[in-house]
Design a protein around this motif. Structure first.
Motif, short mmCIF file in Angstrom:
data_model
loop_
_atom_site.label_atom_id
_atom_site.label_comp_id
_atom_site.label_asym_id
_atom_site.label_seq_id
_atom_site.Cartn_x
_atom_site.Cartn_y
_atom_site.Cartn_z
N UNK A 5 -22.26 56.55 -14.61
CA UNK A 5 -21.80 58.14 -14.06
C UNK A 5 -22.84 58.36 -12.77
N UNK A 6 -24.22 58.15 -13.12
CA UNK A 6 -25.19 58.30 -12.45
C UNK A 6 -25.29 57.44 -11.01
N UNK A 7 -25.16 56.33 -11.42
CA UNK A 7 -26.01 55.42 -10.68
C UNK A 7 -25.23 55.05 -9.71
N UNK A 8 -23.44 55.43 -10.15
CA UNK A 8 -22.61 54.81 -9.51
C UNK A 8 -22.92 56.34 -8.46
N UNK A 9 -23.23 58.33 -8.12
CA UNK A 9 -23.64 58.78 -7.33
C UNK A 9 -24.69 57.81 -6.96
N UNK A 10 -25.79 57.12 -7.64
CA UNK A 10 -26.64 57.17 -6.68
C UNK A 10 -26.64 55.64 -6.15
N UNK A 26 -17.28 51.10 0.81
CA UNK A 26 -16.46 50.35 0.92
C UNK A 26 -18.35 49.15 0.74
N UNK A 27 -19.09 49.18 1.29
CA UNK A 27 -20.08 48.25 0.96
C UNK A 27 -20.92 48.44 -0.24
N UNK A 28 -20.75 49.80 -0.76
CA UNK A 28 -21.14 49.64 -2.98
C UNK A 28 -20.07 48.59 -3.46
N UNK A 29 -18.40 49.63 -3.13
CA UNK A 29 -18.34 48.33 -3.86
C UNK A 29 -18.21 46.90 -3.80
N UNK A 30 -18.95 46.32 -2.07
CA UNK A 30 -18.59 44.57 -2.41
C UNK A 30 -20.12 44.74 -3.09
N UNK A 31 -20.78 45.29 -2.85
CA UNK A 31 -22.30 44.88 -4.03
C UNK A 31 -21.81 45.25 -5.50
N UNK A 32 -21.01 45.89 -5.63
CA UNK A 32 -20.41 45.88 -7.40
C UNK A 32 -20.06 44.79 -7.95
N UNK A 33 -18.66 44.21 -6.63
CA UNK A 33 -18.36 42.98 -6.70
C UNK A 33 -18.96 41.95 -6.79
N UNK A 34 -20.47 41.61 -5.64
CA UNK A 34 -21.58 40.65 -6.53
C UNK A 34 -21.76 40.70 -7.56
N UNK A 38 -4.09 53.06 -10.77
CA UNK A 38 -2.83 53.34 -11.27
C UNK A 38 -2.74 55.48 -11.99
N UNK A 39 -3.51 55.58 -12.51
CA UNK A 39 -3.79 56.91 -13.26
C UNK A 39 -4.02 58.49 -12.26
N UNK A 40 -5.12 57.00 -10.94
CA UNK A 40 -6.17 58.06 -10.26
C UNK A 40 -6.06 57.65 -8.68
N UNK A 41 -6.31 56.42 -8.50
CA UNK A 41 -6.52 56.54 -7.16
C UNK A 41 -6.90 54.79 -7.09
N UNK A 42 -6.38 54.08 -6.10
CA UNK A 42 -7.14 52.36 -5.68
C UNK A 42 -8.34 52.48 -5.03
N UNK A 43 -8.80 53.37 -5.11
CA UNK A 43 -10.35 53.24 -4.72
C UNK A 43 -11.51 53.00 -5.92
N UNK A 44 -10.71 53.90 -6.91
CA UNK A 44 -11.10 53.78 -8.41
C UNK A 44 -10.93 52.53 -8.82
N UNK A 45 -10.49 51.00 -8.70
CA UNK A 45 -10.57 50.24 -9.26
C UNK A 45 -11.60 48.99 -9.29
#
Length: 226
Positions: free
Chosen positions: A71-76, A85-93, A140-147
């Motif tokens: 949770x801390x790393x995600x906020x950072x 979108x950029x942070x999500x791309x890095x997470x996918x990698x 599904x329970x929150x929003x698409x950005x949480x996937x």
């Protein structure tokens, strides 16, 4: 989150880890525990179950540490990259890199000559499938950005927490820790938004109660009219 819900999260996560480890442990260590059940050795059965329960509690604590760290790393990450979108791309990698390392490093370090890569591929597929299912439920329970964040946590965070068992590569510890971590991580991920919503409702109720008491006190403090 209110302190009461925080304690609830900690307590229930412990139970999830303990119960999961006991159930999985009875399967993966059945060859060791079978004589206790066959000979009906009550003390040995209880001792084995208590030991598995305590190990489950330990796995749960590791999972909870990883959860709050993420949770801390995600906020950072959101703050540093300034773009979801950029942070999500890095997470996918990082997800792909982690799954590749899980297969490649274990195969190169522990496989013998002529061994198939399939047994080393299955844990990665299992982790990915469970991660996708949990991430889908979360979105599904929150929003698409949480996937993507949910998938990242289920895959990468679980891998980091799983390192002690990965280094030993003992099959009993390997799967025992994996299932306990996945269960605890999935529970925390899927219950967090519900506890946050519940905490917000409790704060609103307390605020209304305070306002009601304040209004009653004002009415009682007014001087009676002549």
């Amino acid at each position: 989150m209110t302190s009461r819900n925080l304690v609830k999260l900690f307590r229930n996560s412990l139970l999830v880890g303990g119960v999961t480890t006991v159930i999985v442990g009875l399967f993966v260590r059945w060859h060791e525990l079978q004589p206790f059940f066959v000979d009906f050795k009550i003390k040995d059965i209880i001792s084995a179950i208590l030991w598995l329960l305590l190990m489950g509690f330990l796995y749960s604590v590791i999972s909870q540490m990883g959860f709050f760290a993420y949770l801390t790393v995600h906020r950072f990450g959101l703050g540093i990259f300034k773009s979801a979108s950029l942070w999500n791309g890095i997470q996918i990698v990082l997800i792909l890199f982690g799954l590749f390392d899980l297969v490649y490093l274990r195969y190169t370090n522990f496989a013998k000559t002529g061994d198939s890569i399939l047994p080393y591929l299955l844990p990665a597929l299992l982790l990915l499938i469970v991660g996708l299912a949990v991430a889908w439920l979360k979105s599904k329970e929150t929003n698409r950005e949480a996937f993507i964040p949910a998938l990242f946590f289920m895959v990468v965070a679980t891998l980091v927490e799983w390192v002690p068992a990965l280094r030993i590569n003992a099959q009993n510890w390997f799967y025992l820790m994996l299932f306990a971590l996945m269960a605890c991580n999935a529970y925390q991920l899927l219950i967090l938004h519900k506890l946050n919503a519940q905490s917000e409702q409790e704060r609103q109720q307390r605020l209304k109660q305070k306002e009601g008491k304040a209004n009653n006190n004002k009415k009682m403090s007014k001087k009676p009219s002549i």
